[in-house]
Design an enzyme around this catalytic site. Structure first.
Site, short mmCIF file in Angstrom:
data_model
loop_
_atom_site.label_atom_id
_atom_site.label_comp_id
_atom_site.label_asym_id
_atom_site.label_seq_id
_atom_site.Cartn_x
_atom_site.Cartn_y
_atom_site.Cartn_z
N ASP A 92 -0.77 -5.52 -3.54
CA ASP A 92 -2.11 -5.15 -2.85
C ASP A 92 -2.86 -6.45 -2.72
O ASP A 92 -2.56 -7.49 -2.89
CB ASP A 92 -3.06 -4.38 -4.06
CG ASP A 92 -3.81 -3.23 -3.38
OD1 ASP A 92 -4.55 -3.63 -2.49
OD2 ASP A 92 -3.65 -2.03 -3.59
N GLU B 22 -6.39 2.92 3.91
CA GLU B 22 -7.35 2.23 3.97
C GLU B 22 -7.21 0.92 5.19
O GLU B 22 -7.86 -0.10 4.40
CB GLU B 22 -7.95 1.68 2.51
CG GLU B 22 -8.10 3.01 1.67
CD GLU B 22 -8.69 2.65 0.30
OE1 GLU B 22 -9.51 3.50 -0.13
OE2 GLU B 22 -8.21 1.81 -0.33
N HIS C 258 -4.36 -3.67 2.52
CA HIS C 258 -4.22 -4.12 1.24
C HIS C 258 -2.90 -5.17 1.05
O HIS C 258 -2.17 -5.13 0.14
CB HIS C 258 -3.65 -2.83 0.52
CG HIS C 258 -4.60 -1.73 0.04
ND1 HIS C 258 -5.62 -1.96 -0.83
CD2 HIS C 258 -5.04 -0.48 0.84
CE1 HIS C 258 -6.44 -0.80 -0.66
NE2 HIS C 258 -6.11 -0.19 -0.08
C1 TNX Z 1 -8.23 4.33 -2.93
S1 TNX Z 1 -5.95 6.28 -2.71
C2 TNX Z 1 -7.20 3.77 -2.75
C3 TNX Z 1 -6.84 2.69 -3.78
C4 TNX Z 1 -7.67 2.52 -4.84
C5 TNX Z 1 -8.58 3.76 -5.35
C6 TNX Z 1 -9.41 3.84 -6.31
C7 TNX Z 1 -5.39 5.02 -1.92
C8 TNX Z 1 -4.23 5.37 -1.13
N1 TNX Z 1 -6.30 3.98 -1.90
O1 TNX Z 1 -6.80 1.45 -3.22
O2 TNX Z 1 -7.36 1.68 -6.00
O3 TNX Z 1 -9.05 4.41 -4.27
O4 TNX Z 1 -9.84 5.07 -6.94
#
Ligand code: TNX
Length: 773
Positions: free
Chosen positions: A208, A343, A277
């Protein structure tokens, strides 16, 4: 040593380990202890009662067929679990089964059952566990262990036939080892705990923005650089400390963990997150990122939130990712490999001339289609190597291969869309399956997100989607809960967030709807907690923990007690000693003389199933409210954060909306002269929240470090007091500010307490506020 999650409030350290709850258990059973009604989690799918019972004691042996390593491994696991549960460890004997007089448990193969199915038959003469596959024998062993625990002494197991098989083939937990790093020993123990619940997939989030945790031989900088960062608890306004935070798993450790998991029928699905990430990888190898000549080279991030740096789309970057995946596939036999995909904010791609030129060359028009291209390229590589691609539901775009598996976190809708379209899918919906959310409103919770996801919330989720036709429904492979670890700094806190909520996940994944029932699950949970205690597994007691409401009177206080589950019996004491199984049961609100110390805990039969809550009923206890007792002014991004401890600290994490650090203290009688004391803590503002940062009110401070403002009747009125934060800022920990008097006004009023600050960092939080004379 790690700090445990037992944040003990009030007067004294009450039961500090889970094991204490059940301390009386083994003493309970003297001779033969009748097993309670079947209390297996997950609930078996068919149980037919028989006549009589089989008595298990230290003379019972376990027989397995000769030359059957699968049966040997299941039987050994059973014997080992019994020993670790502080019960007699039976001898496992292979080979000829004739002529043995000792009562026995027998494992053997039976043709025709599914790969994970098993039968377990209890008669007065013995117990037979049978299955076609090794996984079935293993799950039979797990059920058997639960039938025989946690009671001590000899156990009479009622005669019965269990015919059991899981509802779903994917019963998963995701562990984020990137945000915080856990030891290899912890990862093994989590796998072991999953196996005890018949969970079978560990999704391991290994990379990440904040860390790359997997050794890759060809690219040593991924871990030499990418596994280390400034501790994220550290404020960006200060000089970084000399010690960096981090760690990684060597390939030899990973091989050991994969083998350990395979022995327990747990598959490890590794995740290498892309194209977003990716900041840790880009920090290690800047050429993987989107070129930005004017920007300082990227460091491994020490912030939480959604970062904006993506991998670029150059052929050399795909070659890098393929090299990485080669080593990943060598280490992990899993038939599917997770490539994240979540994301990925596309600003960098949109703004980069290089990326745009590549997009034109590929004939791709928009940034989302570019990510689809990215997914397709990687998917093709995995397919060519006999593996399937799995990704978060952002990969669900036109053109996604039918072979790809979609892990749905945007509610259940993503899973529904994927299944309807013919892709296999896994349900992992925010917020219910996000175990970074806290479990109750009590101050004993561990740091995390402020949203509450109780055990019951998790349990009541229904994975079955009645609107899917049969073909589509078959694409739902199962469910998974996620342990995102931004706020879980220690192994024990990860355990606290996981258990017992993951036991609810185990049951949702294993048991058909007709076999799931919340009150019955709660009943079966009590012996499960007893097993956790015997195994020294630190679990959350949130479902049974005592919550108290105290309203002061002239010389008495009214105390109302409850627990989240409205289950079990709350017992209390007023003599300063911990309540025990025959202490007075709580029935209705208590009228207790001021000065008394009250202690309470939940009991089920004679077993204590919560920590002891304790409070002395005196003036200061009424006058002081902590950030949990106060209301937040808003509901932006609510977190439970741990401050650096100071002398004024209560030791519990602080509830704060990082979009607006502001609290309400209701109903202050301003007819009388009033003085207010506050304890405050600066916290690092270490969040990447993109454009939302502009919505946070800053720059309204009057002094260099800002002030704590107190308003009467609404936060937009002129402040009646403003306490400078300079000394608290210098301390950096929880600091008590000097008391301030409030102007008198007729009647009762609400106080709004907020921070005026010159800039985003530090984020200030209120630990407690005391309104006295
Ligand atoms: C969203 S859910 C994320 C993570 C974070 C999390 C915290 C997802 C696929 N990505 O990177 O840690 O929310 O709640």
């Amino acid at each position: 040593m790690q700090h445990g999650p037992w944040i003990v409030r009030g007067l004294r350290a009450a039961g500090t380990t889970a094991a204490l709850f059940f301390a009386g258990l083994s003493a309970l059973a003297r001779d033969i202890h009748p097993a309670p009604p079947a209390s297996v989690i997950p609930n078996p799918n068919a149980v037919v009662p028989g006549r009589g019972s089989f008595t298990f004691d230290s003379a019972t042996i376990v027989r397995i067929p000769a030359h059957d390593p699968g049966a040997r491994s299941a039987a050994d696991y059973f014997a080992d679990l019994m020993g670790r549960s502080k019960r007699p460890t039976p001898i496992v004997s292979g080979g000829a089964i004739t002529g043995q007089a000792r009562p026995a448990i027998t494992f053997h193969r039976r043709a025709g059952l599914g790969p994970e199915a098993y039968w377990l038959e209890v008669t007065p003469q013995g117990i037979i566990v049978s299955a076609t596959g090794g996984a079935g024998l293993f799950y039979g062993a797990v059920t058997l262990w639960q039938l025989l625990t946690p009671a001590g002494g000899s156990v009479a197991v009622p005669a019965q036939i269990i015919r059991d098989a899981p509802a779903y083939p994917w019963r998963g937990l995701m562990l984020d080892s990137a945000r915080h790093f856990q030891s290899a020993a912890f990862v093994r123990s989590l796998i072991d705990e999953m196996a005890m619940h018949k969970m079978n997939v560990l999704h391991w989030h290994l990379t990440d923005d904040q860390g790359w945790r997997l050794e890759i031989r060809k690219y040593p900088r991924l871990t030499a650089i990418g596994a280390w960062r400034t501790p994220a608890t550290f404020s960006p306004r200060e000089q970084p400390p000399a010690d960096s935070y981090g760690g990684f798993y060597t390939q030899s450790e990973v091989r050991g963990i994969v083998a350990y998991a395979a022995n327990r029928h747990v598959r490890i699905v590794p995740e290498i997150d892309m194209p977003g990430h990716a900041q840790a990888a880009i920090a290690a190898y800047p050429e993987l990122g989107v070129p930005a000549p004017d920007r300082a080279p990227l460091a491994v991030s020490a912030k939480w939130g959604v970062h904006s740096h993506l991998f670029n789309l150059e052929p050399a970057t795909f070659a890098f990712l393929e090299d990485v995946l080669d080593e990943v596939m060598e280490l992990f036999p899993s038939n599917c490999i997770h490539i994240g995909g979540d994301e990925a904010v596309k600003n960098e791609w949109q703004e980069s001339a290089t990326v745009q030129a590549r997009a034109r060359a590929l004939g791709i028009k928009d940034a989302d289609a570019l990510q689809a291209h990215f997914t397709r390229e990687i998917g093709r590589y995995l397919t060519a190597h006999g593996r399937r691609l799995i990704g978060w539901d952002e990969i669900l775009r036109p053109g996604l291969s039918k072979d790809a598996i979609v892990m749905s976190w945007h509610g259940a809708a993503g899973a529904h869309a994927a299944a309807a379209r013919g892709n296999d899918t896994i349900l992992s919906p925010w917020p219910k399956f996000y175990f970074d959310n806290r479990q109750s409103s009590l101050a004993t919770e561990a740091p995390g997100r402020l949203h509450i996801v109780s055990l019951e919330d998790v349990y009541r989720f229904e994975p079955r989607d009645p609107t899917l036709d049969q073909t589509a429904a078959r694409h739902v492979l199962g469910i998974q809960a996620n342990l995102w670890t931004e706020h879980m700094q220690t192994d024990d806190r990860v355990r606290w967030m996981a258990w017992p909520r993951a036991a609810a996940i185990a049951e949702l994944g294993w048991s058909v709807p007709a076999r799931r029932n919340w009150p019955d699950f709660l009943r079966r949970l009590v012996p499960m907690l007893g097993r956790y205690s015997a195994l020294d597994l630190a679990f959350a007691d949130s479902v049974f923990a005592v919550a108290a409401q105290v309203s002061p009177g002239i010389d008495h206080a009214t105390v109302t007690l409850s627990n989240q589950a409205s289950s079990g019996e709350i017992r209390y004491s007023l003599d300063g000693r911990d309540p025990v199984s025959n202490s007075t049961p709580y029935a209705e609100p208590l009228n207790v003389p001021l000065g008394t110390e009250i202690r309470a805990a939940t009991f089920v039969q004679s077993v204590r199933v919560s920590q002891v809550w304790a409070r002395r009923l005196d003036d200061s206890a009424f006058a002081r409210r902590d950030s949990h007792d106060l209301e937040l002014c808003s509901n932006g991004i609510g977190l439970l954060l741990e401050p650096a401890k100071g002398s004024a600290s209560r030791g519990a994490p602080l509830a704060v909306d990082i979009m607006n650090p502001c609290w309400i203290y209701r109903g202050v009688d301003l007819d009388r002269p009033r003085s207010v004391t506050a304890a405050v803590a600066p916290l690092p503002f270490n969040y990447e929240i993109g454009a939302d940062a502009a919505k946070i009110r800053v720059g309204d401070a009057r002094t260099a470090e800002g002030e704590l403002e107190i308003h009467v009747d609404g936060c937009d009125t002129a402040a009646v007091a403003a306490l400078p934060l300079a000394s608290a800022a210098a301390h950096g920990e929880v600091t008590r500010l000097p008391p301030v008097s409030l102007p008198r006004r007729p009647g009762r009023h609400d106080l709004c307490v907020r921070f005026a600050r010159p800039r985003l960092d530090p984020l200030w939080a209120l630990d407690w506020l005391e309104v006295g004379e």
